[in-house]
Write a protein that holds these residues in place. Sequence first.
Motif, mmCIF file in Angstrom:
data_model
loop_
_atom_site.group_PDB
_atom_site.id
_atom_site.type_symbol
_atom_site.label_atom_id
_atom_site.label_comp_id
_atom_site.label_asym_id
_atom_site.label_seq_id
_atom_site.Cartn_x
_atom_site.Cartn_y
_atom_site.Cartn_z
ATOM 1 N N PHE A 91 1.073 -1.155 0.441
ATOM 2 C CA PHE A 91 0.637 -0.059 0.265
ATOM 3 C C PHE A 91 0.792 1.420 -0.105
ATOM 4 O O PHE A 91 0.730 2.175 -0.942
ATOM 5 N N ASN A 92 2.279 1.152 1.077
ATOM 6 C CA ASN A 92 2.830 2.287 1.620
ATOM 7 C C ASN A 92 3.712 2.859 -0.755
ATOM 8 O O ASN A 92 3.675 3.736 -0.718
ATOM 9 N N ALA A 131 -7.084 -1.622 0.440
ATOM 10 C CA ALA A 131 -7.268 -1.659 -0.594
ATOM 11 C C ALA A 131 -8.689 -0.279 -1.425
ATOM 12 O O ALA A 131 -9.155 -0.100 -1.308
ATOM 13 N N ALA A 132 -9.154 -0.157 0.613
ATOM 14 C CA ALA A 132 -10.778 0.876 0.489
ATOM 15 C C ALA A 132 -10.444 1.868 0.408
ATOM 16 O O ALA A 132 -11.473 2.719 0.612
ATOM 17 N N HIS A 133 -9.365 2.648 0.622
ATOM 18 C CA HIS A 133 -9.031 3.519 1.118
ATOM 19 C C HIS A 133 -9.161 4.554 -0.421
ATOM 20 O O HIS A 133 -8.682 3.687 -1.629
ATOM 21 N N ALA A 135 -7.067 6.526 -1.515
ATOM 22 C CA ALA A 135 -5.645 7.067 -2.641
ATOM 23 C C ALA A 135 -5.593 5.485 -2.734
ATOM 24 O O ALA A 135 -4.974 6.145 -4.350
ATOM 25 N N TYR A 136 -6.003 4.892 -2.449
ATOM 26 C CA TYR A 136 -5.555 3.207 -3.438
ATOM 27 C C TYR A 136 -5.883 3.478 -4.819
ATOM 28 O O TYR A 136 -5.007 2.633 -5.731
ATOM 29 N N ARG A 137 -7.348 3.048 -4.406
ATOM 30 C CA ARG A 137 -7.635 3.345 -6.104
ATOM 31 C C ARG A 137 -7.035 4.333 -7.382
ATOM 32 O O ARG A 137 -7.456 4.515 -8.365
ATOM 33 N N GLN A 138 -7.100 5.375 -6.667
ATOM 34 C CA GLN A 138 -6.304 6.721 -6.754
ATOM 35 C C GLN A 138 -5.175 6.252 -7.998
ATOM 36 O O GLN A 138 -5.070 6.745 -8.851
ATOM 37 N N SER A 139 -4.221 5.805 -7.080
ATOM 38 C CA SER A 139 -2.744 5.409 -7.130
ATOM 39 C C SER A 139 -3.301 4.373 -8.530
ATOM 40 O O SER A 139 -2.129 4.316 -8.997
ATOM 41 N N LEU A 140 -3.490 3.212 -8.117
ATOM 42 C CA LEU A 140 -4.062 1.929 -8.975
ATOM 43 C C LEU A 140 -4.301 3.130 -10.542
ATOM 44 O O LEU A 140 -4.068 2.554 -11.520
ATOM 45 N N HIS A 156 -6.866 -9.228 0.910
ATOM 46 C CA HIS A 156 -6.735 -10.502 1.711
ATOM 47 C C HIS A 156 -7.588 -9.506 3.395
ATOM 48 O O HIS A 156 -7.731 -8.529 3.511
ATOM 49 N N ARG A 157 -8.449 -10.300 3.766
ATOM 50 C CA ARG A 157 -8.982 -9.600 4.865
ATOM 51 C C ARG A 157 -8.233 -9.632 5.806
ATOM 52 O O ARG A 157 -6.887 -10.136 5.984
ATOM 53 N N PRO A 158 -8.705 -8.192 6.635
ATOM 54 C CA PRO A 158 -7.449 -7.792 7.982
ATOM 55 C C PRO A 158 -7.156 -9.094 8.930
ATOM 56 O O PRO A 158 -8.092 -9.363 8.876
ATOM 57 N N LYS A 159 -6.231 -9.325 9.500
ATOM 58 C CA LYS A 159 -5.889 -10.043 10.663
ATOM 59 C C LYS A 159 -6.015 -11.017 9.561
ATOM 60 O O LYS A 159 -5.985 -11.944 10.702
ATOM 61 N N ALA A 160 -5.992 -11.923 8.399
ATOM 62 C CA ALA A 160 -6.645 -12.892 8.443
ATOM 63 C C ALA A 160 -4.532 -13.591 8.373
ATOM 64 O O ALA A 160 -3.745 -12.738 8.246
ATOM 65 N N ASP A 161 -4.372 -14.893 7.609
ATOM 66 C CA ASP A 161 -3.063 -15.275 7.301
ATOM 67 C C ASP A 161 -2.682 -14.146 5.816
ATOM 68 O O ASP A 161 -1.390 -14.527 5.809
ATOM 69 N N GLY A 162 -3.080 -13.801 5.273
ATOM 70 C CA GLY A 162 -2.535 -12.898 4.208
ATOM 71 C C GLY A 162 -2.915 -13.360 2.554
ATOM 72 O O GLY A 162 -2.585 -13.224 1.533
#
Length: 186
Positions: A91-92, A131-133, A135-140, A156-162
């Motif tokens: 994301f960063n 991904a819901a932020h 800024a992320y959609r705009q960056s893509l 993936h879901r937050p706090k999940a295995d990833g």
Amino acid sequence: MTEPIAPAKKPFLYVVVCASGIAGDVGTLIAAAQECHWDVGVVATPQGLGFLDVEAVEAQTGYPIRSAWRKPGDPRPLPPADAITVAPATFNTINKWAAGISDTLALGILCEAYGMGIPIAVLPYLNAAQAAHPAYRQSLERLTEMGVRLGSYEPHRPKADGGAQRFRWTEALDLLEPEVVGRANA
């Protein structure tokens, strides 16, 4: 007597690695690229470096991992890139790159590559809350407008295995292939 034919130069792929729990599996992408006749060098974000087995990656590629700017007059440790992939892309890094922020070597290379016409594929790896932020959609959107090829990973879901098992390292090569083949035939 005929002159010996020099072996064809392999195209050179930069793999930009960001700080992510799956970054340690980058050897999967390196091996696949080498099987497809790429030479590979790794550029890690400063935080991403801590997620890598530096010795193993350097042994696999034959090149030092780049993470910091070199001093004027120091030799260039990697050949120029024919293509670049960012995997895993966080994301960063995605947001800074799209905004033109060049505060690390990895981001500097990515920002400059656009102006040099170097093909780039990015494989984002982040959770759905990030991904819901907006800024992320705009960056893509901005990166797509710049001609960057985006991977298909679903956050993936937050706090999940990833979702590491769903991350397709070799998708980067599939995304770059049409661009690189087109350049070779030009």
